[in-house]
Design a protein around this motif. Structure first.
Motif, PDB file in Angstrom:
ATOM      1  N   PHE A 155       0.960  -1.104   0.100  1.00  0.00           N
ATOM      2  CA  PHE A 155       0.118  -0.084   0.036  1.00  0.00           C
ATOM      3  C   PHE A 155       0.886   1.305   0.031  1.00  0.00           C
ATOM      4  CE2 PHE A 155      -2.810  -3.212   1.963  1.00  0.00           C
ATOM      5  CZ  PHE A 155      -3.965  -2.958   1.038  1.00  0.00           C
ATOM      6  N   VAL A 156       2.098   1.253   0.043  1.00  0.00           N
ATOM      7  CA  VAL A 156       2.869   2.349   0.177  1.00  0.00           C
ATOM      8  C   VAL A 156       2.703   3.364  -1.110  1.00  0.00           C
ATOM      9  CG1 VAL A 156       5.108   1.391  -0.910  1.00  0.00           C
ATOM     10  CG2 VAL A 156       5.159   3.243   0.572  1.00  0.00           C
ATOM     11  N   ASP A 164      -4.245  16.655   0.235  1.00  0.00           N
ATOM     12  CA  ASP A 164      -4.028  16.061   1.690  1.00  0.00           C
ATOM     13  C   ASP A 164      -4.249  17.143   2.767  1.00  0.00           C
ATOM     14  OD1 ASP A 164      -4.167  13.486   0.416  1.00  0.00           O
ATOM     15  OD2 ASP A 164      -1.881  13.467   0.463  1.00  0.00           O
ATOM     16  N   LEU A 165      -3.424  18.356   2.689  1.00  0.00           N
ATOM     17  CA  LEU A 165      -3.320  19.197   3.661  1.00  0.00           C
ATOM     18  C   LEU A 165      -4.727  19.994   3.756  1.00  0.00           C
ATOM     19  CD1 LEU A 165      -1.694  20.930   5.773  1.00  0.00           C
ATOM     20  CD2 LEU A 165      -1.217  22.551   3.782  1.00  0.00           C
ATOM     21  N   PHE A 182      -6.634   6.974  -1.024  1.00  0.00           N
ATOM     22  CA  PHE A 182      -6.530   7.158   0.445  1.00  0.00           C
ATOM     23  C   PHE A 182      -6.533   8.595   0.795  1.00  0.00           C
ATOM     24  CE2 PHE A 182      -4.235   3.047  -0.344  1.00  0.00           C
ATOM     25  CZ  PHE A 182      -5.482   2.185   0.064  1.00  0.00           C
ATOM     26  N   ASN A 183      -7.420   8.979   1.915  1.00  0.00           N
ATOM     27  CA  ASN A 183      -7.493  10.287   2.481  1.00  0.00           C
ATOM     28  C   ASN A 183      -6.277  10.530   3.236  1.00  0.00           C
ATOM     29  OD1 ASN A 183      -8.362   9.601   5.038  1.00  0.00           O
ATOM     30  ND2 ASN A 183     -10.350   9.529   4.112  1.00  0.00           N
ATOM     31  N   ALA A 184      -6.204  11.811   3.820  1.00  0.00           N
ATOM     32  CA  ALA A 184      -4.964  12.218   4.462  1.00  0.00           C
ATOM     33  C   ALA A 184      -5.125  11.517   5.930  1.00  0.00           C
ATOM     34  CB  ALA A 184      -4.859  13.689   4.738  1.00  0.00           C
ATOM     35  N   ALA A 220     -17.759   5.726  -3.767  1.00  0.00           N
ATOM     36  CA  ALA A 220     -16.512   6.325  -4.428  1.00  0.00           C
ATOM     37  C   ALA A 220     -16.578   7.932  -4.645  1.00  0.00           C
ATOM     38  CB  ALA A 220     -15.993   5.694  -5.514  1.00  0.00           C
ATOM     39  N   ALA A 221     -17.805   8.087  -5.248  1.00  0.00           N
ATOM     40  CA  ALA A 221     -17.746   9.696  -5.305  1.00  0.00           C
ATOM     41  C   ALA A 221     -17.860  10.402  -4.005  1.00  0.00           C
ATOM     42  CB  ALA A 221     -18.970   9.806  -6.195  1.00  0.00           C
ATOM     43  N   GLU A 222     -18.357   9.645  -3.069  1.00  0.00           N
ATOM     44  CA  GLU A 222     -18.932  10.561  -1.807  1.00  0.00           C
ATOM     45  C   GLU A 222     -17.629  10.600  -0.917  1.00  0.00           C
ATOM     46  OE1 GLU A 222     -21.689  10.420   2.081  1.00  0.00           O
ATOM     47  OE2 GLU A 222     -21.768   8.847   0.610  1.00  0.00           O
ATOM     48  N   HIS A 223     -16.737   9.422  -0.760  1.00  0.00           N
ATOM     49  CA  HIS A 223     -15.627   9.461   0.042  1.00  0.00           C
ATOM     50  C   HIS A 223     -14.362   9.664  -0.520  1.00  0.00           C
ATOM     51  CE1 HIS A 223     -18.524   7.720   2.914  1.00  0.00           C
ATOM     52  NE2 HIS A 223     -19.082   7.062   2.328  1.00  0.00           N
ATOM     53  N   HIS A 224     -14.233   9.432  -2.024  1.00  0.00           N
ATOM     54  CA  HIS A 224     -12.644   9.686  -2.483  1.00  0.00           C
ATOM     55  C   HIS A 224     -13.147  10.124  -3.971  1.00  0.00           C
ATOM     56  CE1 HIS A 224     -10.649   7.329   0.685  1.00  0.00           C
ATOM     57  NE2 HIS A 224     -11.812   6.503   0.689  1.00  0.00           N
TER      58      HIS A 224
END
Length: 373
Positions: A223-224, A233-234, A254-256, A340-344
């Motif tokens: 996953f790196v 991300d900020l 992946f979110n921040a 997917a559209a809602e969370h990422h």
């Protein structure tokens, strides 16, 4: 004539025998003992130890003084390894403290700092997550049951995740019982059951630890690539409150928050826990495994493990009951387009624009029809 000579010879032989019988016996040969075998010294009546032994026969102060002095004057032992001739660690006066022994200092750090503050931190996190759940409920609106399916995790990624999650669960539960079970479980179960339980969990902890180390490396390599910092991300971190209010900031795969868990929990704390655990399991070559080494390794391991448990509690909460559809995504590997559209959202846009394939695993091709003769 012959008779006279025989009589004379018989007389001479008899005289020699009588002289030998009356002679002084010869001294027996002397065997001196070797120099290494010395006679036990006779106690000197004026010696303090001898006098104390007579006047105070139950005073063991001289014996324990020698035991304590073994830290600077090691005794003789046939056992292999370092410090086998040292019964008690050297006494050292620590500045601003009355503790004079390293073992006692380690015991006080464990009992007065790690146990109370570590347990409180875990309890506070559990209470905070419970309040968050009952106050806000699960995050998100999409139940992840739409018709259009997007592959979020491959079978290998899910296998690596669940292997690591299972090993972590065994280590976390056994570690918490060994650290805090005396205060929570012992009054309920009693000494007999608690003794068997802690012994079984300690054994499981020692054997599952290396498995967790291997699975952690696999998870990191797997996953790196998608956890490196990216644009946006900020902004996600600065507006994390919007996520709790049901309006998430657009993010990539992946979110921040997930990236913080990855780098702080999996990488930093994971490496610390594994390295210190391998030292305590005596699996690191080249170390003498002195008492001080094991004490430092234990303190580092305990602190890092408590912090890791706290970090992963948030991850477990979001991945199970804290977000709708998150658990099914890791179980089945697929999400729908609404989820997917809602969370990422940024990840979904890349899939919609064709930059990322929606199906990452090649679908098996149907078997060709048999040729009829």
């Amino acid at each position: 004539m012959r008779s006279l000579i025989a009589t004379w010879m018989f007389a001479l032989a008899s005289t020699a025998v009588l002289a030998q019988d009356n002679a002084t016996p010869a001294a027996a040969p002397r065997f001196d003992p070797p120099a290494s075998v010395a006679a036990a010294p006779v106690p000197d009546p004026n010696d303090d130890n001898a006098t104390r032994a007579k006047t105070q026969p139950r005073n063991n102060a001289p014996f324990w003084r020698e035991v304590h002095d073994s830290g600077t004057k090691p005794g003789i032992s046939n056992l292999p390894g370092a410090e086998k001739g040292v019964l008690v660690q050297p006494f050292v006066q620590y500045p601003g403290s009355r503790v004079t022994n390293a073992g006692e200092a380690w015991r006080q750090v464990r009992n007065q700092w790690i146990i109370p503050y570590g347990g409180s931190l875990v309890l506070i996190m559990l209470v905070a997550l419970g309040i968050l759940y009952f106050a806000k409920g699960p995050i998100g609106h999409a139940p992840n049951t739409g018709t259009r399916r997007i592959e979020r995790f491959t079978a290998f990624e899910r296998s690596a995740h669940w292997l690591n999650a299972g090993a972590f669960s065994v280590l976390a539960i056994s570690g918490l019982v060994m650290a805090f079970g005396k205060f929570v479980l012992l009054p309920v179960t009693g000494h007999l059951l608690f003794g068997w339980l802690t012994y079984a969990l300690k054994t499981a902890h020692n054997f599952v630890g290396p498995l967790f180390a291997v699975s952690l490396v696999i998870v990191f390599i797997t996953f790196v690539r998608d956890n490196f910092p990216r644009q946006g991300d900020l902004a996600w971190l600065l507006k994390i409150g919007d996520t709790l209010r049901g309006k998430e900031v657009p993010s990539h795969r992946f979110n921040a928050g997930e990236k913080v868990v990855f780098w702080a929990g999996v990488f930093l704390l994971g490496v610390t826990v594994v390295a210190s655990g391998l030292v305590m399991d005596k699996l690191v070559p080249g170390l003498d495994y002195l008492r001080s080494d094991m004490q430092v390794a234990h303190m580092v391991h305990a602190v890092a493990a408590v912090l890791m448990i706290v970090v992963f509690l948030t991850h477990i909460y979001i991945g199970t009951i804290g977000m709708r559809g998150a658990l099914s995504a890791m179980k089945e590997g697929y999400v729908d387009d609404e989820w997917a559209a809602e969370h990422h959202e940024l990840w979904y846009q890349d899939i919609r624009d064709g930059k990322i394939p929606a199906q990452r695993t090649p679908e098996p091709q149907p078997a060709p029809h048999a040729i009829q003769p």
